[in-house]
Design an enzyme around this catalytic site. Structure first.
Site, PDB file in Angstrom:
ATOM      1  N   CYS A  95       0.854  -1.197   0.000  1.00 20.75           N
ATOM      2  CA  CYS A  95       0.000   0.000   0.000  1.00 20.75           C
ATOM      3  C   CYS A  95       0.890   1.248   0.000  1.00 20.75           C
ATOM      4  O   CYS A  95       1.865   1.309   0.754  1.00 20.75           O
ATOM      5  CB  CYS A  95      -0.883  -0.008   1.244  1.00 20.75           C
ATOM      6  SG  CYS A  95      -1.808   1.526   1.458  1.00 20.75           S
ATOM      7  N   GLU A 125       3.505  -5.791   8.690  1.00 17.88           N
ATOM      8  CA  GLU A 125       3.804  -4.404   8.295  1.00 17.88           C
ATOM      9  C   GLU A 125       4.928  -3.836   9.164  1.00 17.88           C
ATOM     10  O   GLU A 125       5.856  -3.192   8.671  1.00 17.88           O
ATOM     11  CB  GLU A 125       2.544  -3.541   8.450  1.00 17.88           C
ATOM     12  CG  GLU A 125       2.814  -2.070   8.157  1.00 17.88           C
ATOM     13  CD  GLU A 125       1.690  -1.159   8.630  1.00 17.88           C
ATOM     14  OE1 GLU A 125       0.512  -1.536   8.496  1.00 17.88           O
ATOM     15  OE2 GLU A 125       2.001  -0.073   9.136  1.00 17.88           O
TER      16      GLU A 125
END
Ligand code: SF4
Length: 289
Positions: A95, A125
């Site tokens: 993203c 992440e």
């Protein structure tokens, strides 16, 4: 029983775009191996599996030369280098808002900040962001995690994209107080992503207006758990459901208004199904003559 939806909920653009990329490849006949779940949603994962988009734990599980997708959560930079060196074709669906956090961590390290990441050290992440910091960033969940830590002259605090906004602000306040008292320069950058902030704000408003909140999303979904927590912090009963069978009719026994929200990787069709099931629990009150 009335069902009220949160003003902002469900799919975020980061997850949607990542799914679109691998789905397009799968539908075109390319077998894709995603490093971890591309989406924390079992229904979508099953659909992707049918078009040969498989989830793997690491590169050792991938056949030589195959197409490997980095998920929206991102990955440490050496992972892509290793994969390419081993002959895999890499598709990066990180993203852009996670990429921004990775770059922020790297920039701060280059400016000689001691970087702190507020988040879950085991989350993909966060592991990726630590990797982008050259392994120098320290992950903290609370001030207690700083015990025994010796900061440099400059400290910077950033966050996992899906952290609880209120908790991040509270931690930032405590940290700033502590660092200022010790004469250390402190910089706080709120890197919680906009879709997460909007969803948390919306679920808080919703929770103040309903009797119970249902947050729909995979049990492994960090952002869905944060929605439950945000609703509970408003003093409202809140539950997370992944599948229809997770719903308990007892939750709705005394509820006139039920709030519904959904994590960033929950498709609309699942939200519709859950709402339908909740409506089916309604006990019609007898009409008095
Ligand atoms: S939750 Fe935020 S950072 Fe994560 S994929 Fe969605 S938009 Fe991107």
């Amino acid at each position: 029983m009335e069902i009220v939806r949160a003003q902002a909920m469900g799919f975020c653009f980061g997850v949607r775009d990542a799914i679109d990329v691998v789905r397009e490849l799968g539908e075109a006949g390319t077998t894709v191996y995603t490093l971890g779940a591309i989406v924390h949603n079992p229904q979508i994962a099953e659909q992707l599996e049918e078009i040969n988009v498989h989830v793997v734990g690491d590169l050792d599980d991938v056949p030589p030369g195959a197409v490997v997708a980095i998920t929206a959560h991102g990955a440490p930079p050496d992972l892509q280098e290793n994969a390419e060196a081993r002959g895999f074709k890499i598709i990066d669906t990180t993203c852009p808002l996670v990429t921004r956090i990775q770059k922020t961590a790297l920039d701060l390290v280059n400016q000689r900040y001691s970087v702190l990441i507020y988040g879950d050290s085991k989350h993909k992440e966060v592991r990726g962001i630590v990797g982008w910091s050259g392994g120098k960033a320290r992950v903290i969940a609370s001030m207690a995690d700083l015990e025994g830590w010796t900061p440099t002259r400059r400290v910077a605090l950033i966050s996992q994209s899906t952290s609880n906004v209120e908790k991040f602000i509270a931690l930032a306040r405590d940290l700033v107080g502590d660092m200022v008292a010790r004469g250390i320069e402190i910089r706080v950058i709120n890197t919680i992503c906009k879709p997460t902030k909007e969803r948390q704000r919306a679920v808080r408003e919703l929770a103040r207006d309903v009797d119970v909140v249902i947050a729909i999303g995979g049990l492994a979904s960090a952002n869905t758990r944060k929605l439950v927590l945000a609703a509970q912090e408003e003093g409202t009963a809140a539950y997370q459901v992944e599948r229809l069978d997770d719903l308990c009719p007892e939750w709705f026994q005394n509820a006139d208004r039920v709030g519904v929200t959904a994590g960033a990787s929950t498709p609309d069709v699942v939200i519709d199904q859950v709402e339908e099931r909740i409506q089916s629990y309604e006990v019609r009150k007898p009409v008095l003559a």
